[in-house]
Structures are given as C-alpha cells and as structure tokens.
Design an enzyme around this catalytic site. Structure first.
Site, PDB file in Angstrom:
ATOM      1  N   ASP A   1       0.864  -1.177   0.000  1.00  0.00           N
ATOM      2  CA  ASP A   1       0.000   0.000   0.000  1.00  0.00           C
ATOM      3  C   ASP A   1       0.908   1.238   0.000  1.00  0.00           C
ATOM      4  O   ASP A   1       2.133   1.143   0.110  1.00  0.00           O
ATOM      5  CB  ASP A   1      -0.977  -0.011   1.175  1.00  0.00           C
ATOM      6  CG  ASP A   1      -2.215   0.846   0.870  1.00  0.00           C
ATOM      7  OD1 ASP A   1      -2.159   1.680  -0.049  1.00  0.00           O
ATOM      8  OD2 ASP A   1      -3.236   0.688   1.554  1.00  0.00           O
TER       9      ASP A   1
HETATM   10  C1  BGC Z   1      -5.134   3.152   0.118  1.00  0.00           C
HETATM   11  C2  BGC Z   1      -5.283   2.128  -0.968  1.00  0.00           C
HETATM   12  C3  BGC Z   1      -5.170   2.802  -2.315  1.00  0.00           C
HETATM   13  C4  BGC Z   1      -3.831   3.504  -2.402  1.00  0.00           C
HETATM   14  C5  BGC Z   1      -3.565   4.160  -3.738  1.00  0.00           C
HETATM   15  C6  BGC Z   1      -3.913   4.025  -0.082  1.00  0.00           C
HETATM   16  O1  BGC Z   1      -3.900   5.117   0.793  1.00  0.00           O
HETATM   17  O2  BGC Z   1      -5.082   2.490   1.370  1.00  0.00           O
HETATM   18  O3  BGC Z   1      -6.497   1.450  -0.811  1.00  0.00           O
HETATM   19  O4  BGC Z   1      -5.345   1.877  -3.349  1.00  0.00           O
HETATM   20  O5  BGC Z   1      -3.792   4.492  -1.404  1.00  0.00           O
HETATM   21  O6  BGC Z   1      -4.293   5.299  -3.912  1.00  0.00           O
END
Ligand code: BGC
Length: 740
Positions: free
Chosen positions: A270
């Site tokens: 993530d």
């Molecule tokens: C979130 C993810 C997301 C990623 C990309 C993160 O802050 O937890 O679910 O896909 O950002 O935007």
C-alpha cells in the site's frame, strides 16, 4: 524499440508467454529489475522531469494516479521508445466504484446481493478508466469489517466472508473480463491483505489482532476466492497484524498466499506502507524495511523508494537472493504481457465508447436501485402515489446535492453529472404533484435551526414528506472514521420538528456506513437506506419512492442500535451463556440494590439488550414475501455428498417484486466453536402477485468445511441446522446430519 519483438507472439499460450518473459529477463540488469518493482506517482496531467528521467533509465515499472490520456500515452512512449528495454508501464488508479459514471459505494453495491449488476458495474468502470489509459485498478477491497465506526467500511462489501467473496469475484470478473488483453479490461487488485478491517476501535490504520483460526475462517476466505478467480494482483494492508505489519508479514505473503494457495500474480504494497514499517517500530530504517518487505514477498513498492534505494545493496550483501527478485519481476512482466501492453502500450480514445453514455448510466441506475434497502415501511407509507398526492415536501441537506451523493473515493467523477433526488422527483411527478423543497439545514453537520421554519412550512403545505439526511461523503472512507455514528449535526432535531407536523415522513438516508438510528426510528414512517448512491442516485430513489420499482436491497452489514454494541454481527459465536428474551433484563426494570445473580447471567448489555436494530440480510419490499415448507432432500448425508434444502416462497402482495432468498447453516458442534449461523447461499427471485415458487439450494459437504484447531480445512460429521428466509433472523429451519 525492443517491444516490437513481441508483437506477434501468442500471450495466451503459456509456453510462449513464459518464453517471452524469460527472454526479456535474460537481458535485464539488476537495476532494471528493481525498476520494474517500483511504482511512482504521476504528475496529474503533465510529465515531471524526474519521472521522465526515471522511466527513461528503466527505474519505473508502474505509475499511479495519471489519467490524462495524452500524458499517459507520453509516459508509455518514454518507457517504450526511450528506455533501454522498452518495457511498457502499468498505470494504476483507484477506480473503486466507478470512473466518471459513479456507482453506489461498494457497501451499497453489496446491499444489492446481485453479482450480475456488481460485475456489470465493474465492467463499465473498467471501460471508462481504460479509455483514459488506466490498465490496473486497486479494487475490489474485500476486507471483512464488523465495525461501522471504521470509515473504510464504505469501500467494503460488508461483514460476511461468503457474500464478500461472491461479490468480490463478480467485481474482479467485471474489471478483468475474460481476457486481460481485451479492450476495456483492466487488472484488478485484491486488497488489503489482510486483517485491515479489524482496526482497533474502528480507527483507521490501527492495530489488528486476529487469532489465526479466525483469520482463516473469516478474513482470508474472500481473498482465497479471488485467488481462485485469477485476480491479477494483491495489495498488502497498512496494519500491524498480530505484531507484524502486513507489508513485512511473511506468514501472509509467503506461507499463505504463495505456498498454500499457489498464487501467481504479484503483490503491491500500500501507499508508503513499506517505509511505515519503521514507524510501526518493526524496522529501524528504510533499508531494513525494504529487506523485510522484499523477503516477505512484496513484489512492488507503491509510492516510496526503499527498493530503488536499497535493494541493489541488499542483493550485493547477500541478504536478498537474486532468484527471489527474479521471481518477483517475472510476475510483474507476466501481467504486462497478459494485458497486451507489449503489443500495444498506447490507448486510442477512438476504441472506446463515450464516458457517461446512456448504457453506463442505466447500469449505474440499476445498481443504485438494487442497493437501496427499505428498513421500515409502517402503514405502507411507501410507495407514494403520483395520482394520490397533490404535493410532496422534499427536505434535507442531501436532497439536492450532486456532490455528496457520490460518496467516498471519487477521484474522477463529477458532481455536475449527478441527478439529485429533488431533480429526479420533479421530473418524475411533472405538473401532477407540487414539490415543496427546503434544505432544512445548510449541511449534515449544521448545528443551527435557522432553516427549520422554512422546512416546517414546506411540510405543512404538503401531503407527504421525503426527508433526505445522512452523512457528507467525506465522513467515510480512508482516514475518515467516526466514534459517534448517529446522524451528525442537528439532523435528529429536524426529524423531531417535522414529526410534529403529523405528516407522513419517509426518511431517505445517504451514508457511507450503518448509522445508529435508534433515537429517531420511531419518529418516521418509513426509511429507505440509500448509502451514497452515485451519479444516478436521484432517479433510482425517485423510482423506488413512487413505486416504479420495488426495493430489493438487503443489509450486507448489521445495524446496531447504539455504537456501544459494536462489534455486533450475525455470525457470532454462541458463548457459554447466550442471551434470550427471557434472560435479557432492561436496566430500567432492575430494582434498586438488585442482587448480582438476579440479572439474567447471560451475554447482553443492560442498556441495549443483545439484538441489533436491523439484522444482517434485512430489507423490505413492496411485495409481501412469505416462506413456508422448508425441507431437506435427505435427513443425512455422507462426506462428499450434497443435500438440497428448499422452501416455498410466496408473494401475497399486490405487485411484482424481487426478494433475496438467503440460506444460513449452523454446525452445532466443532473442534473449534462454530458461528451460530453462516450464510451459505442466496438468490434473487422475482415473483408476480400471488405467485409461489420452490427455491432450492444445494449444499455439498465441502461447503461446510472450516479450519480446525490444527488449521486444517475439514468438514466434521455431526448435526447441522439450516434456515431459509429473508434475513439472518428468519425463523424457518430444518436439520440434517453429516456422517463419515
Ligand atoms: C489506500 C489504498 C489505495 C492507495 C492508492 C492508499 O492510501 O489504502 O487502498 O489503493 O492508497 O491510492
């Protein structure tokens, strides 16, 4: 241009695919391999110099958050024409519930209990996103959560692993299509692996402590379903899971995902979750974080740069095995081939239908229609009758707000395309019914009563009230958790004030989570729960309110009476002292100085009892559905056999309607204790007035398997109970036995 070589190769033939990947791998230096494992943020409509330089020198495998088509094509051009090996880019974007055409939030889509519409919704989202050069989305989110305080419950598919698995697979198939290389297909991502939905206190990013047995029986199940459905990628969770952050958790990433499940796609971290392992206190610095992440099995790093900065060194020092890196890069390159990127890395808008076209809007409308849940409908307040009304008051801060109805995670959707409830009601009723509109409150958090007078006047001038309340979209989603989940601001006061008018009130709620409605549930006549319904929320809700459609959504999550009941979910364990109506004592009825042992001695709250406000699976309809004659095809079966469990469903109402028929099973005794009920099947059934239909489910003994104390997946012989009904509290049941 290197990629020309692969133009005529067959990406659908496994040997030829592996051959192309190996050939490419044989030409790559370690720095280029590490480049493939790195994902950088796009500039948002332009090509920043540092990004162009990094792509040119082979240091980037993927970009995220770039949806300006010319920019995406330019980034691909730099990758393909100016980097040494010409490897195209994965371009990722959070297309969580729509791209331009916004669908209901995922929790709302889950309330449809309809894999077909969920899949169609994902397909149109994929087509729209792909037309902007996106080839990878970070969805579906399949975290099981039983905590409505957690803002990300909005993005989830609810509390139940079976429902979440079925709908998560449907969404994945919609995104990926039957062939990833097909126009309009994009790679999906199962996230967040794993345990994120149990963030302590419902506070985002918080610690998750989940015993392994519960991990396997609940939280991992939908992820396994997505592996079986060939989801292209996984994303690691932000959370600390049992002391080891998910992004460095080799039990999750290696033992379970690779060794037990044999997953062949790749895992992306993530956003900066690798460097955050040092903030968790798991690693001392970025280099250590890179080491833990790569050795655990995170194939690609999102946003941060520990791989680019440290992996070469770690390999040189012998701390990371080159073959391990090679396996990771192979997975990433394989997806690029499967997406057809080596054949054609560019996106031509001419190959795509218009954004927000009529067909897409119709799918968004159907999804919104099916996701609305009729929680209560006293005296058949709904449907409203166009011919029977002279006027209707449409009141509330969310009745005419195209932005707020879209919900969380809307990067690309725009309020100007939304049709609001007010506008939709006006166009539906035309000149036959006068619409008296009043905001009542400036916004959902508004704490003054200045608008009440106008709203009350509108109510007095009308035959019925449609009151549209709830949460603004920012109140749910990532980092947007709440400790108090009542209607915010002075919305409850507005309900009380309007109830004084004596006019029938239909409350429409738009929210990103279950709200606690106990304080006002008796003040209104009917409640339609619309979640955040998206672009076409207005027309969908207007059709439901005026009976052009019958509500058919069912709750994918339990609604507590008050927040202190959380976590409250239908598939809980029985405890040694389960409560009952007899044992559950109300605090107000307890005499002074009551003896300790006089208080029921069972598992309930003195001030809330043990039942929710609305159970999982609940949802009313304009039809009247009755369930009778439950039968099992046999009284006992051997391991390896199936049993049919069936019921008669009758619609005694006066109109055609659709019901979601649900099957629940309980395994009475287990090597580990089993939940009091588990959803094992569901089906949408449409019946005409007076129609009766036999609805049957087939259960194989494998469907009854669970992880035991030794973490083995087993079906144990013994007694089972089965219920079929319209919610998880349905009374009609039968029993059967499984023997060796
Ligand atoms: C979130 C993810 C997301 C990623 C990309 C993160 O802050 O937890 O679910 O896909 O950002 O935007």
């Amino acid at each position: 241009m290197h990629s020309i070589k692969f133009l005529h190769q067959d990406i659908h033939d496994q040997d030829s695919l592996q051959g192309m990947v190996s050939e490419l791998m044989s030409q790559m230096g370690l720095d280029e391999k590490i480049g493939q494992m790195s994902q950088l943020c796009g500039g948002g409509g332009w090509v920043p110099d540092h990004l162009a330089a990094a792509i040119r020198s082979g240091q980037v495998g993927s970009v995220l958050n770039e949806v300006d088509l010319d920019t995406v094509n330019e980034l691909q051009r730099i990758a393909v024409e100016e980097s040494r090996l010409g490897i195209p880019l994965l371009n990722g974007r959070d297309v969580i519930h729509g791209f331009k055409t916004i669908l209901p939030i995922p929790l709302g889509q889950a309330a449809s209990w309809d894999p077909v519409i969920v899949s169609e919704g994902a397909r149109i989202s994929a087509v729209e996103a792909a037309s902007s050069g996106v080839n990878w989305t970070f969805a579906p989110m399949i975290d099981i959560t039983r905590d409505p305080r957690w803002g990300r419950i909005a993005e989830s598919l609810g509390e139940d692993p079976y429902l979440c698995g079925v709908l998560g697979v449907a969404m994945t198939k919609g995104f990926q299509g039957t062939d990833l290389a097909e126009n309009g297909s994009i790679a999906a991502c199962a996230k967040h692996f794993a345990g994120y939905g149990t963030a302590e206190g419902g506070r985002d990013y918080n610690t998750a402590n989940i015993p392994e047995n519960e991990m396997r029986n609940v939280h991992l199940r939908p992820f396994k379903d997505l592996v079986d459905a060939n989801v292209a990628t996984f994303m690691s969770a932000f959370c600390d899971l049992n002391g080891v952050p998910a992004s460095g958790n080799s039990w999750l990433m290696d033992q379970v995902l690779r060794q037990e499940w044999g997953y062949e796609g790749f895992v992306v971290s993530d956003w900066e979750s690798i460097i955050e392992m040092s903030v968790h206190g798991f690693t001392g610095d970025d280099e250590e974080a890179a080491l833990e992440a790569v050795n655990a099995g995170i194939d690609m790093e999102m946003a941060s740069s520990t791989y680019r900065d440290h992996l070469e060194n770690l390999v040189a020092e012998g701390k990371v095995d080159l073959e391990h890196i090679d396996r990771m890069v192979v997975r990433i390159l394989t997806l690029k081939f499967k997406l057809g990127l080596f054949r054609d890395p560019y996106t031509d808008i001419e190959n795509f239908p218009d954004l927000l076209n009529e067909a897409h809007l119709q799918i968004a409308k159907e999804a919104a229609t099916k996701s609305c849940v009729l929680l209560k409908n006293d005296n058949k307040t709904l449907p409203l009758s166009i011919s029977g009304l002279d006027s209707v008051a449409v009141i509330g801060p969310l009745a005419d707000d195209g932005y707020e109805q879209l919900g969380t995670w809307v990067f690309d959707g725009e309020a100007e395309h939304s049709i609001t409830i007010k506008n939709a009601i006006e166009s539906l009723v035309g000149s036959n019914v006068t619409v008296n509109y009043s905001r009542g409150l400036d916004g959902t958090r508004c704490k003054h009563h200045e608008g009440f007078g106008h709203a009350i006047d509108a109510a007095y001038q009308s035959d019925a009230i449609v009151l549209v309340l709830g949460e603004e979209s920012f109140m749910s989603g990532e980092a947007h958790s709440r400790a108090n989940i009542d209607l915010p601001g002075h919305q409850e006061a507005l309900i009380h004030a309007l109830a004084e008018t004596g006019k029938p009130i239909t409350l429409v709620i738009m929210a990103g989570r279950p709200l606690t409605l106990e304080n006002i549930v008796d003040k209104v006549d009917s409640i339609l729960y619309a979640w955040h319904p998206g672009t076409m929320g207005g027309p969908a809700i207007a059709d439901l309110l005026f009976g052009l459609e019958s509500p058919s959504g069912k709750l994918p999550v339990t609604f507590p009476k008050m927040v202190g009941q959380v976590p409250i979910y239908y598939s809980h364990k029985n405890t040694g002292r389960p409560p009952s109506a007899e044992s559950c004592i109300q605090m107000d009825d307890v005499p002074a100085r009551a003896a300790q042992t006089s208080l029921g001695m069972a598992s309930f709250h003195l001030d809330a009892g043990y039942t929710p406000l609305y159970p999982f699976g609940h949802g009313l309809s304009y039809g009247e559905f009755h369930y009778v004659k439950i039968t099992t095809s046999k009284s006992n079966i051997s391991l390896g056999q199936s049993i049919d469990i069936a019921v008669d469903l009758i619609n005694t109402g006066e109109r055609q309607a659709e019901e979601v028929v649900q099957l629940y099973v309980r395994d009475l005794v287990g090597n580990v204790t089993r939940p009091v009920k588990e959803l094992k099947g569901f089906r949408r059934v449409k019946l005409n007035p007076g129609q009766r239909e036999r609805v049957s489910f087939s259960i194989h003994t494998d469907d009854l398997a669970f992880y035991n104390r030794d973490m083995k997946l087993v079906t144990e012989p013994g007694q089972f109970h089965a219920w079929i009904g319209g919610n998880s509290d349905a009374p009609l049941w039968a029993e059967f036995e499984v023997h060796e």
